[in-house]
Design a protein around this motif. Structure first.
Motif, PDB file in Angstrom:
ATOM      1  N   GLY A  80      33.005  49.644  51.162  1.00  0.00           N
ATOM      2  CA  GLY A  80      33.025  48.381  50.439  1.00  0.00           C
ATOM      3  C   GLY A  80      32.363  48.403  49.077  1.00  0.00           C
ATOM      4  O   GLY A  80      31.735  47.425  48.658  1.00  0.00           O
ATOM      5  N   PHE A  81      32.512  49.501  48.358  1.00  0.00           N
ATOM      6  CA  PHE A  81      31.978  49.557  46.995  1.00  0.00           C
ATOM      7  C   PHE A  81      32.651  48.498  46.125  1.00  0.00           C
ATOM      8  O   PHE A  81      33.834  48.177  46.311  1.00  0.00           O
ATOM      9  N   SER A  82      31.929  47.980  45.172  1.00  0.00           N
ATOM     10  CA  SER A  82      32.555  47.111  44.180  1.00  0.00           C
ATOM     11  C   SER A  82      33.345  47.969  43.205  1.00  0.00           C
ATOM     12  O   SER A  82      33.097  49.180  43.071  1.00  0.00           O
ATOM     13  N   ALA A  83      34.291  47.352  42.521  1.00  0.00           N
ATOM     14  CA  ALA A  83      35.057  48.100  41.516  1.00  0.00           C
ATOM     15  C   ALA A  83      34.133  48.663  40.446  1.00  0.00           C
ATOM     16  O   ALA A  83      34.346  49.767  39.938  1.00  0.00           O
ATOM     17  N   ASP A  84      33.085  47.911  40.107  1.00  0.00           N
ATOM     18  CA  ASP A  84      32.115  48.374  39.120  1.00  0.00           C
ATOM     19  C   ASP A  84      31.384  49.632  39.575  1.00  0.00           C
ATOM     20  O   ASP A  84      30.961  50.447  38.748  1.00  0.00           O
ATOM     21  N   GLN A  85      31.209  49.795  40.884  1.00  0.00           N
ATOM     22  CA  GLN A  85      30.533  50.977  41.408  1.00  0.00           C
ATOM     23  C   GLN A  85      31.452  52.193  41.445  1.00  0.00           C
ATOM     24  O   GLN A  85      30.974  53.331  41.410  1.00  0.00           O
ATOM     25  N   TYR A 110      43.769  58.428  31.710  1.00  0.00           N
ATOM     26  CA  TYR A 110      45.137  58.514  32.218  1.00  0.00           C
ATOM     27  C   TYR A 110      45.532  57.314  33.084  1.00  0.00           C
ATOM     28  O   TYR A 110      46.700  57.169  33.449  1.00  0.00           O
ATOM     29  N   ALA A 111      44.576  56.462  33.443  1.00  0.00           N
ATOM     30  CA  ALA A 111      44.831  55.387  34.400  1.00  0.00           C
ATOM     31  C   ALA A 111      45.719  54.304  33.792  1.00  0.00           C
ATOM     32  O   ALA A 111      45.483  53.833  32.675  1.00  0.00           O
ATOM     33  N   TYR A 112      46.711  53.895  34.561  1.00  0.00           N
ATOM     34  CA  TYR A 112      47.676  52.894  34.110  1.00  0.00           C
ATOM     35  C   TYR A 112      47.164  51.486  34.405  1.00  0.00           C
ATOM     36  O   TYR A 112      46.709  51.190  35.512  1.00  0.00           O
ATOM     37  N   THR A 113      47.230  50.628  33.398  1.00  0.00           N
ATOM     38  CA  THR A 113      46.903  49.220  33.564  1.00  0.00           C
ATOM     39  C   THR A 113      48.170  48.402  33.350  1.00  0.00           C
ATOM     40  O   THR A 113      48.750  48.431  32.262  1.00  0.00           O
ATOM     41  N   PRO A 114      48.637  47.693  34.368  1.00  0.00           N
ATOM     42  CA  PRO A 114      49.891  46.941  34.218  1.00  0.00           C
ATOM     43  C   PRO A 114      49.728  45.729  33.315  1.00  0.00           C
ATOM     44  O   PRO A 114      48.641  45.153  33.208  1.00  0.00           O
ATOM     45  N   GLU A 115      50.816  45.345  32.679  1.00  0.00           N
ATOM     46  CA  GLU A 115      50.813  44.137  31.863  1.00  0.00           C
ATOM     47  C   GLU A 115      51.011  42.901  32.731  1.00  0.00           C
ATOM     48  O   GLU A 115      50.601  41.803  32.355  1.00  0.00           O
ATOM     49  N   VAL A 152      40.496  43.395  39.086  1.00  0.00           N
ATOM     50  CA  VAL A 152      41.118  43.786  37.825  1.00  0.00           C
ATOM     51  C   VAL A 152      40.482  43.080  36.627  1.00  0.00           C
ATOM     52  O   VAL A 152      40.681  43.493  35.484  1.00  0.00           O
ATOM     53  N   SER A 153      39.702  42.042  36.875  1.00  0.00           N
ATOM     54  CA  SER A 153      38.995  41.396  35.768  1.00  0.00           C
ATOM     55  C   SER A 153      37.852  42.268  35.264  1.00  0.00           C
ATOM     56  O   SER A 153      37.404  42.114  34.125  1.00  0.00           O
ATOM     57  N   LYS A 154      37.391  43.181  36.109  1.00  0.00           N
ATOM     58  CA  LYS A 154      36.309  44.082  35.734  1.00  0.00           C
ATOM     59  C   LYS A 154      36.792  45.508  35.492  1.00  0.00           C
ATOM     60  O   LYS A 154      36.339  46.175  34.567  1.00  0.00           O
ATOM     61  N   VAL A 155      37.695  45.979  36.359  1.00  0.00           N
ATOM     62  CA  VAL A 155      38.270  47.321  36.199  1.00  0.00           C
ATOM     63  C   VAL A 155      39.787  47.167  36.324  1.00  0.00           C
ATOM     64  O   VAL A 155      40.338  47.195  37.426  1.00  0.00           O
ATOM     65  N   PRO A 156      40.485  46.976  35.216  1.00  0.00           N
ATOM     66  CA  PRO A 156      41.899  46.585  35.262  1.00  0.00           C
ATOM     67  C   PRO A 156      42.844  47.640  35.811  1.00  0.00           C
ATOM     68  O   PRO A 156      43.971  47.308  36.192  1.00  0.00           O
ATOM     69  N   TYR A 157      42.419  48.887  35.877  1.00  0.00           N
ATOM     70  CA  TYR A 157      43.316  49.939  36.350  1.00  0.00           C
ATOM     71  C   TYR A 157      43.138  50.261  37.842  1.00  0.00           C
ATOM     72  O   TYR A 157      43.913  51.039  38.392  1.00  0.00           O
ATOM     73  N   ILE A 158      42.133  49.707  38.493  1.00  0.00           N
ATOM     74  CA  ILE A 158      42.008  49.856  39.950  1.00  0.00           C
ATOM     75  C   ILE A 158      42.690  48.648  40.573  1.00  0.00           C
ATOM     76  O   ILE A 158      42.149  47.537  40.603  1.00  0.00           O
ATOM     77  N   LEU A 159      43.901  48.849  41.054  1.00  0.00           N
ATOM     78  CA  LEU A 159      44.765  47.750  41.474  1.00  0.00           C
ATOM     79  C   LEU A 159      44.558  47.412  42.952  1.00  0.00           C
ATOM     80  O   LEU A 159      44.357  48.306  43.781  1.00  0.00           O
TER      81      LEU A 159
END
Length: 320
Positions: free
Chosen positions: A141-146, A159-164, A199-206
């Protein structure tokens, strides 16, 4: 001087043809397909390989580096916090805390996520026309920030993809990029995480369950026919991406409690689970359930058992 543009126009068709002939994930015919229209060979618990030689724990025989070289393009990674005291010498405790283990790090601990991400990053540096997918089980249960610092420090974040697009209530029908677009933009890594994606903090971790469904994973051997029903999430809403889980467990009952452990490579070979026949049978079942949609992630244990049949089945799905 005036003839220069004419000469350039003469070579334009050649340049366009050359661009079109460049492969995407090994085949030029895949370049124009959207990410969700392509099938990928995927390993279950990709990090869980020897050493150590621990029967009942491992899921693969070959390293991440070898998996990449062999053609695996989607990887299931489990994030677990080991029971370790913080090391004051480690500058970033988030990086030190995120390890690749299955449920617990007692039996097998492949070290930090960061170290394994460096292996992926090296491969992507050397293979600029390959698209890779991570399907992350966030067991601790890590946070996206972690999780983010491991991507940053390894260098793979670029290289990480961030969708529009943003998640919608229908959970499907998104405008996924083509493989060629991902490659041309050098955003060739798709990352999904089952829990605590933000995605508000790490937009590429979907958030996995916004875009992905999985077939049942608790298949107890012997399995006559692997199912293709929607097991997760259980809301009955289809998604754009489908994980086809094609692996099984041994089950033992101890004091009324079921203990499930992965099959060994020998058991998989004996049962024929990784053969083209068994894999294609589930693909056909998926067609009966889902129609013309592509089973995207063909997921197995010990992918090398079966004489590479998983790659033949994936190629057949892709029509190549």
């Amino acid at each position: 001087m005036k003839s220069f543009p004419i000469v350039l126009l003469c070579f334009l068709p050649v340049l366009v043809a050359a661009k079109r002939s460049k492969p995407c994930n090994g085949h030029a015919s895949l370049c124009s397909r959207r990410y969700n229209e392509v099938s990928y060979a995927c390993t279950h618990n990709s990090y869980s390989y020897a050493p150590p030689e621990a029967i009942g724990v491992l899921n693969q025989e070959r390293s991440i580096q070898q998996q990449l070289s062999d053609g695996i393009r989607a990887f299931m990674l489990d994030l677990v916090r080991p029971d370790l005291k913080p090391d004051p010498k480690t500058p970033d405790q988030d990086i030190a805390a995120v390890h690749l283990c299955h449920a617990s790090c007692i039996l097998i601990d492949k070290g930090t996520l960061e170290n394994t991400l460096k292996v992926f990053k090296d491969f992507m540096d050397e293979n600029p026309r390959e698209v890779i997918t991570f399907i992350i089980e966030n067991a601790s249960g890590f946070s996206a920030d972690q999780v983010k610092p491991s991507f940053e420090s390894s260098g793979i974040e670029k290289y990480a993809y961030t969708p529009e697009f943003k998640p919608n209530s229908q959970k499907h029908g998104y405008a996924w990029p083509t493989l060629s677009q991902m490659i041309d933009e050098n955003k060739r890594l798709m990352v999904f995480m089952d829990d605590n994606a933000d995605v508000s903090k790490v937009p590429y971790i979907l958030p996995e369950w916004e875009y992905v469904i999985e077939t049942p994973f608790e298949n107890i051997s012997p399995v006559d026919k692997f199912p293709c029903s929607q097991d997760r999430p259980r809301d009955g809403k289809p998604r754009d991406l489908l994980v086809m889980n094609h692996f099984a467990y041994n089950r033992a009952s101890i004091v009324g409690k079921n203990i499930d452990t992965p099959l060994t490579a020998g058991q998989i070979k004996q049962r024929g689970y990784n053969t083209a026949k068994s894999l294609q049978q589930q693909v056909d079942t998926c067609k009966d359930v889902w129609g013309s949609r592509v089973p995207n992630f063909i997921t197995v244990d010990y992918y090398d058992v079966g004489n590479g049949d998983i790659f033949d089945v994936v190629s057949k799905i892709n029509g190549i």
